[in-house]
Design a protein around this motif. Structure first.
Motif, mmCIF file in Angstrom:
data_model
loop_
_atom_site.group_PDB
_atom_site.id
_atom_site.type_symbol
_atom_site.label_atom_id
_atom_site.label_comp_id
_atom_site.label_asym_id
_atom_site.label_seq_id
_atom_site.Cartn_x
_atom_site.Cartn_y
_atom_site.Cartn_z
ATOM 1 N N UNK A 138 -3.460 -12.256 2.476
ATOM 2 C CA UNK A 138 -4.295 -11.065 2.143
ATOM 3 C C UNK A 138 -3.436 -9.766 2.346
ATOM 4 N N UNK A 139 -3.741 -8.923 1.516
ATOM 5 C CA UNK A 139 -3.109 -7.543 1.407
ATOM 6 C C UNK A 139 -4.166 -6.723 0.660
ATOM 7 N N UNK A 140 -4.182 -5.334 1.299
ATOM 8 C CA UNK A 140 -5.267 -4.360 0.598
ATOM 9 C C UNK A 140 -4.459 -3.871 -0.746
ATOM 10 N N UNK A 141 -5.385 -3.269 -1.600
ATOM 11 C CA UNK A 141 -4.976 -2.515 -2.675
ATOM 12 C C UNK A 141 -5.845 -1.374 -2.776
ATOM 13 N N UNK A 142 -5.348 -0.104 -3.013
ATOM 14 C CA UNK A 142 -6.082 1.124 -3.018
ATOM 15 C C UNK A 142 -5.633 1.972 -4.125
ATOM 16 N N UNK A 143 -6.168 3.115 -4.462
ATOM 17 C CA UNK A 143 -5.410 4.058 -5.289
ATOM 18 C C UNK A 143 -4.069 4.634 -4.570
ATOM 19 N N UNK A 144 -3.407 4.888 -5.427
ATOM 20 C CA UNK A 144 -1.769 5.383 -4.807
ATOM 21 C C UNK A 144 -2.025 6.665 -3.934
ATOM 22 N N UNK A 145 -3.312 7.441 -4.515
ATOM 23 C CA UNK A 145 -3.498 8.805 -3.680
ATOM 24 C C UNK A 145 -3.713 8.625 -2.510
ATOM 25 N N UNK A 146 -4.630 7.527 -2.264
ATOM 26 C CA UNK A 146 -5.113 7.367 -0.723
ATOM 27 C C UNK A 146 -4.462 6.143 0.051
ATOM 28 N N UNK A 147 -3.070 5.923 -0.413
ATOM 29 C CA UNK A 147 -2.448 4.764 0.244
ATOM 30 C C UNK A 147 -2.239 5.032 1.593
ATOM 31 N N UNK A 149 -4.164 6.533 3.690
ATOM 32 C CA UNK A 149 -5.349 6.406 4.529
ATOM 33 C C UNK A 149 -5.440 5.060 5.039
ATOM 34 N N UNK A 150 -5.036 3.879 4.462
ATOM 35 C CA UNK A 150 -5.387 2.512 4.360
ATOM 36 C C UNK A 150 -4.189 1.565 4.631
ATOM 37 N N UNK A 151 -3.440 2.097 5.842
ATOM 38 C CA UNK A 151 -2.351 1.251 6.011
ATOM 39 C C UNK A 151 -2.155 0.160 6.936
ATOM 40 N N UNK A 152 -3.596 0.139 7.457
ATOM 41 C CA UNK A 152 -3.885 -1.415 8.372
ATOM 42 C C UNK A 152 -5.154 -1.689 8.331
ATOM 43 N N UNK A 227 2.351 -5.371 0.907
ATOM 44 C CA UNK A 227 2.091 -6.974 0.638
ATOM 45 C C UNK A 227 3.240 -7.702 1.256
ATOM 46 N N UNK A 228 4.476 -7.263 1.447
ATOM 47 C CA UNK A 228 5.287 -8.053 2.224
ATOM 48 C C UNK A 228 5.087 -8.217 3.657
ATOM 49 N N UNK A 229 3.765 -7.647 4.179
ATOM 50 C CA UNK A 229 3.304 -7.893 5.429
ATOM 51 C C UNK A 229 1.863 -8.273 5.458
ATOM 52 N N UNK A 230 1.443 -9.548 4.681
ATOM 53 C CA UNK A 230 0.269 -9.678 4.664
ATOM 54 C C UNK A 230 -0.541 -9.902 5.796
#
Length: 273
Positions: A138-147, A149-152, A227-230
């Protein structure tokens, strides 16, 4: 009196001989024939001339059903076509859903399920898995503008964060297990769920890293988060009838050959590049 006693003894002896003779007769009866095993799909599919493949059609790059053209595409749809050819059968796609895919295989609605299916122990109680062909998680996906904010997961699992998830599969199970404070909303269509993030109706989706990567290429506004660290371990495999070891072993042989001779990579390259 002696004659009467002797007569009774002879009668008892005769009765015992009858019983013993019956026992010997029963012992001589041959054992019943063992039940015949059910025909393996490895034989049934070529005999029928049709390979039935369950697929959800909503999980690119592995499986996609276009409702406008009724066309099925994806890496695992191409692999299904190759599998059917190797079995000398035509390919028939049987639409399924994530929450019922293992039940459909168990109920013989299809011979195999393909389409980015993660190995999951609940599914494995109902059906068998092939060898894995892709290690994912599993990996998150978000808007690039908020990348940033959601690093973990700790940054995602906070009050006010809007997480969107598709129903019935490992994405929803992961969200239910790992997210306790974020606002989780179920979106019924996995084909349109990423538009919810693009349109700022949701902040994050947590899906498999392979899908996050692919969707970020289709939507320049979206970025996969590390995504390289799911966040989990989720190898992908094909789902098969439980107990049909003959077919399972043959599918594993076919899968190893397909990866070894570059067939899988050739199909994957069309979608991943």
């Amino acid at each position: 009196m002696r004659q009467a006693g002797l007569g009774r003894a002879l009668a008892v002896l005769a009765g015992l001989l009858v019983v013993l003779a019956g026992g010997v007769s029963c012992a001589k009866k041959p054992p019943p024939d063992p039940p015949q095993p059910e025909m393996s799909a490895l034989d049934a599919v070529p005999d029928r001339g049709e390979l039935r493949v369950c697929s959800t059609g909503d999980y690119r790059p592995f499986t996609y059903h276009d409702p406008r053209t009724d066309r099925w595409t994806g890496i695992d749809i191409d692999m299904a076509g190759d599998l059917a050819r190797k079995l000398g059968a035509r390919l028939t796609i049987v639409p399924t859903q994530w929450k019922t895919v293992a039940d459909d295989v168990a109920a013989d609605r299809c011979d195999i399920a393909m389409g980015g299916i993660s190995i999951e122990l609940g599914r494995a109680r109902k059906a068998a898995f092939s060898d894995p062909y892709l290690i994912d998680g599993k990996a998150p996906i978000t808007r690039c503008a908020t990348l940033a904010r959601f690093q973990n997961l700790d940054l995602i699992d906070r009050p006010g964060v809007r997480v969107v998830v598709n129903p019935g599969g490992t994405n929803e199970a992961f969200a239910n297990e790992r997210l306790k404070r974020a606002n989780v909303t179920v979106h019924p269509d996995n084909n349109t769920i990423f538009e919810e993030i693009v349109a700022n109706r949701a902040d994050v989706m947590i899906t498999d890293a392979s899908e996050a990567r692919w969707q970020s290429k289709q939507h320049p506004e979206l970025c996969a988060v590390n995504p390289e660290r799911p966040l989990s371990f989720g190898p992908k495999a094909y789902l098969l009838p439980r107990g049909d070891v003959v077919f399972q072993q043959w599918v594993n042989d076919w899968l190893r050959m397909s990866i070894g001779d570059g067939t899988y990579q050739r199909f994957s390259r069309t979608w991943m590049n």
